[in-house]
Design an enzyme around this catalytic site. Sequence first.
Site, PDB file in Angstrom:
ATOM      1  N   CYS A   1     -24.488 -13.027  -3.645  1.00  0.00           N
ATOM      2  CA  CYS A   1     -24.965 -11.748  -4.187  1.00  0.00           C
ATOM      3  C   CYS A   1     -26.491 -11.683  -4.076  1.00  0.00           C
ATOM      4  CB  CYS A   1     -24.552 -11.620  -5.653  1.00  0.00           C
ATOM      5  SG  CYS A   1     -24.958 -10.009  -6.380  1.00  0.00           S
TER       6      CYS A   1
ATOM      7  N   HIS B   1     -16.465  -6.272  -4.047  1.00  0.00           N
ATOM      8  CA  HIS B   1     -17.702  -6.820  -4.629  1.00  0.00           C
ATOM      9  C   HIS B   1     -18.678  -5.688  -4.972  1.00  0.00           C
ATOM     10  CE1 HIS B   1     -21.067  -9.977  -4.655  1.00  0.00           C
ATOM     11  NE2 HIS B   1     -21.729  -8.836  -4.599  1.00  0.00           N
ATOM     12  N   GLU B   2     -18.812  -4.728  -4.046  1.00  0.00           N
ATOM     13  CA  GLU B   2     -19.759  -3.616  -4.264  1.00  0.00           C
ATOM     14  C   GLU B   2     -19.252  -2.669  -5.346  1.00  0.00           C
ATOM     15  OE1 GLU B   2     -21.913  -5.557  -1.412  1.00  0.00           O
ATOM     16  OE2 GLU B   2     -22.474  -4.227  -3.062  1.00  0.00           O
TER      17      GLU B   2
ATOM     18  N   HIS C   1     -20.162  -3.814  -8.663  1.00  0.00           N
ATOM     19  CA  HIS C   1     -21.553  -3.508  -9.036  1.00  0.00           C
ATOM     20  C   HIS C   1     -21.675  -2.130  -9.677  1.00  0.00           C
ATOM     21  CE1 HIS C   1     -23.915  -6.912  -7.749  1.00  0.00           C
ATOM     22  NE2 HIS C   1     -23.531  -6.847  -6.487  1.00  0.00           N
TER      23      HIS C   1
END
Length: 157
Positions: A100, A142-143, A146
Amino acid sequence: MDALTIAQLGNPILRQQAETLTPSQYNDYAPFFAELEKIMLEHNGVGIAAPQVSESVRAFIVASRPNPRYPNAPMMAPTLMLNPEITWQSEETEKDWEGCLSIPGMRAKVSRSTHIDVRYHTLDGEVVSTRMEGFIARIFQHELDHLNGIVFLDRAD
Ligand SMILES: O=C(O)C[C@@H](Cc1ccccc1)C(=O)SCC(=O)c1ccccc1
Ligand SMILES: [Zn+2]
């Protein structure tokens, strides 16, 4: 717009729920999105989410490429995804390494669905619905985390 910097873990912006973008905002954000792609490439990322540069809106870029960790990763041009969603995800999951840009120097294995159906808007307002798998599906998940105030360490096995 002054140069963007990447928020590091500990910055509360990374723990917020990002705001949905309205179509009328898409064009206002066009210069910001260009900067977002630039800083991702400068840091050799394969993705980046707007909250990582302290802009808490629901937008991210996915940009897979072969790399030492994922030599078979497909080549994917940096793709901007607005108001992205997962509409279906496989029960089947796979554990693999993630990193990250907001947590430099850390790597951890994370379980992610191997296949996902996603929907997102493009800058010109088109709606894209498609299936992703493998490394690209991993980056998308993963994004998307966020945008919901989650970082990969929260999910590390
Ligand atoms: O912090 C980010 O969102 C970017 C992150 C995306 C990501 C990498 C690996 C798995 C899932 C999501 C990175 O690009 S980390 C840095 C990096 O360049 C990298 C790390 C592992 C593999 C490939 C690239
Ligand atoms: Zn990240």
